[in-house]
Design an enzyme around this catalytic site. Structure first.
Site, mmCIF file in Angstrom:
data_model
loop_
_atom_site.group_PDB
_atom_site.id
_atom_site.type_symbol
_atom_site.label_atom_id
_atom_site.label_comp_id
_atom_site.label_asym_id
_atom_site.label_seq_id
_atom_site.Cartn_x
_atom_site.Cartn_y
_atom_site.Cartn_z
ATOM 1 N N SER A 166 33.798 82.622 33.589
ATOM 2 C CA SER A 166 33.271 83.771 34.316
ATOM 3 C C SER A 166 31.763 83.829 34.130
ATOM 4 C CB SER A 166 33.958 85.057 33.830
ATOM 5 O OG SER A 166 33.632 86.143 34.664
ATOM 6 N N ASN A 167 31.201 85.010 34.338
ATOM 7 C CA ASN A 167 29.764 85.220 34.184
ATOM 8 C C ASN A 167 29.524 86.635 33.674
ATOM 9 O OD1 ASN A 167 29.555 87.018 36.631
ATOM 10 N ND2 ASN A 167 30.202 85.120 37.637
ATOM 11 N N ASP A 168 28.266 87.015 33.561
ATOM 12 C CA ASP A 168 27.924 88.290 32.927
ATOM 13 C C ASP A 168 27.860 89.480 33.886
ATOM 14 O OD1 ASP A 168 27.700 87.249 30.338
ATOM 15 O OD2 ASP A 168 25.657 86.552 30.717
#
Length: 400
Positions: free
Chosen positions: A210-212
């Site tokens: 995923s990412n932030d």
């Protein structure tokens, strides 16, 4: 949408939840509304009219026949003044009277004469709420065009939990605002879809790529669009509080997000792609948790491309205005301009997520807005909620 200078009449009937009505009046006034109050005799047994007179700086009407009424026909004067009426709390008794047209006190008389929209916020014991007579009255009132706010479930005055509790004042004010936007806002009749959050591409049942992205920008945009009267669907990978008047569709990965958007895409006026969608996903997803072994110090993860959501949607684009986001860490404008052109976007919001005060995980953002045929417009660092309102204003102008 604020209620600035709108004429809001608040009608208070006799139930223990009357004590919350003062906060509702205060909340409406904070939104800019001019508020006048009328109370039944039963309501004054719980809270005095002086409370509401002090809050509104207006006399409170409690009796059709008082000698000090400032108007010759006070209930008609109030009805004619009203642009929006709110009955809070609306007791079972008051609902029954309103459903059958009984006008035996100042509240029911004024409401019978009111041609403006009327929002009813019921509060009562659960058994009274579910009673056949109450449900029949609610159907009659809805048929007459009255707007009903569903009561909450929680601790009742009787000491046990049930359905029939008055919603919290902030929720009531938000409901009123949302309704007002739906009938008066500049985006009434427009259909928006906003995406939010970072997609999660599964490696195994307990791990993902995923990412932030926090989803805060997407949620702020959805709220701002609904606040201007738009019908808003929010496709989200995160669990933030749902904005008033917004329908949330929960998804996880990029393919789920694309499928959810395609379900609505043909009917949309505006698509805002604020989500951070993973470019790649694992080629294979393990059925069970991948375990480390003593003989294996490394693991190779094969990735394949995810579908390009914006490019895929661009192939079937007709009337839709498409707005994208570009989260970059270098060459911001060059990369953003390329994305704007390649994906046939009508607007692109570019932000440098390498900055500490912008982008992922913070409450502020600094963006540059790109549109075909226009010079890039750099906006100052703003709270995401404030920025969302500004962007929705720009989109509204573009729709015109």
């Amino acid at each position: 949408m604020t209620l600035q200078d709108r004429h809001v009449a608040v009608y208070i009937t006799g139930g223990i939840a009357v004590y919350k009505a003062a906060s509702v009046v205060r909340g409406l006034m904070k939104q800019g509304a001019q508020v006048r109050v009328a109370m039944t005799a039963a309501a004054t047994e719980f809270v005095t009219p002086l409370t509401f007179a002090t809050l509104t700086k207006q006399p409170v009407i409690t009796d059709l026949f008082r000698a000090d009424n400032t108007a010759y026909v006070p209930h008609i004067e109030l009805a004619d003044w009203t642009e929006l009426a709110v009955v809070v709390p609306a007791t079972a008794n008051s609902l029954a009277k309103l459903a059958t047209g009984i006008a035996d006190d100042v509240v029911t008389s004024a409401l019978l004469a009111t041609t403006a929209p009327v929002i009813l916020v019921p509060a009562m014991n659960e058994h009274m709420w579910t009673a056949a007579a109450t449900q029949r009255n609610l159907k009659l009132l809805q048929g007459d065009g009255r707007i009903i706010m569903e009561p909450a479930t929680g601790l009742l005055a009787e000491g046990y939990a049930g359905h029939g509790r008055l919603p919290e004042p902030a929720q009531i004010v938000a409901f009123v605002q949302t309704y007002w936007a739906k009938v008066t806002g500049p985006l009434v009749g427009r259909r928006f879809l906003v995406t939010a959050g970072g997609t999660k591409e599964r490696i195994d049942p307990v791990r993902f790529i995923s990412n932030d992205s926090s989803g805060k920008m997407g949620y702020a945009l959805a709220a701002a669009a609904a606040d201007q009267g738009a019908t808003v669907t929010l496709v989200s990978t995160v669990a933030l509080p749902t904005p008033a008047g917004v329908t949330v569709v929960s998804v996880s990965d990029a393919r789920e997000m694309l499928a959810a958007i395609q379900t609505h895409f043909a009917d949309l006026d505006v698509l805002i792609m604020a989500a951070a969608i993973a470019d790649f996903r694992p080629a294979q997803v393990a059925d069970q948790k991948i375990k480390k072994t003593v003989d294996n110090d490394e693991m190779t993860l094969a990735l394949v491309k995810n579908p390009d959501v914006l490019q895929t949607l661009a192939q079937t684009k007709k009337q839709q205005l498409m707005v994208g986001f570009a989260a970059e860490t270098q060459n911001l404008l060059a990369n953003a301009q390329q994305k704007l052109t390649k994906k046939r976007l009508d607007m692109l919001i570019a932000n440098d997520v390498a900055r500490a005060d912008s982008g992922f995980g913070v409450d502020t953002n600094q963006v540059t807005v790109l549109q075909p045929g226009h010079a890039p417009e750099q906006l100052p660092t703003l709270a995401k909620t404030v920025l969302a309102k500004r962007l929705i204003e720009m989109i509204t102008e573009k729709l015109k």
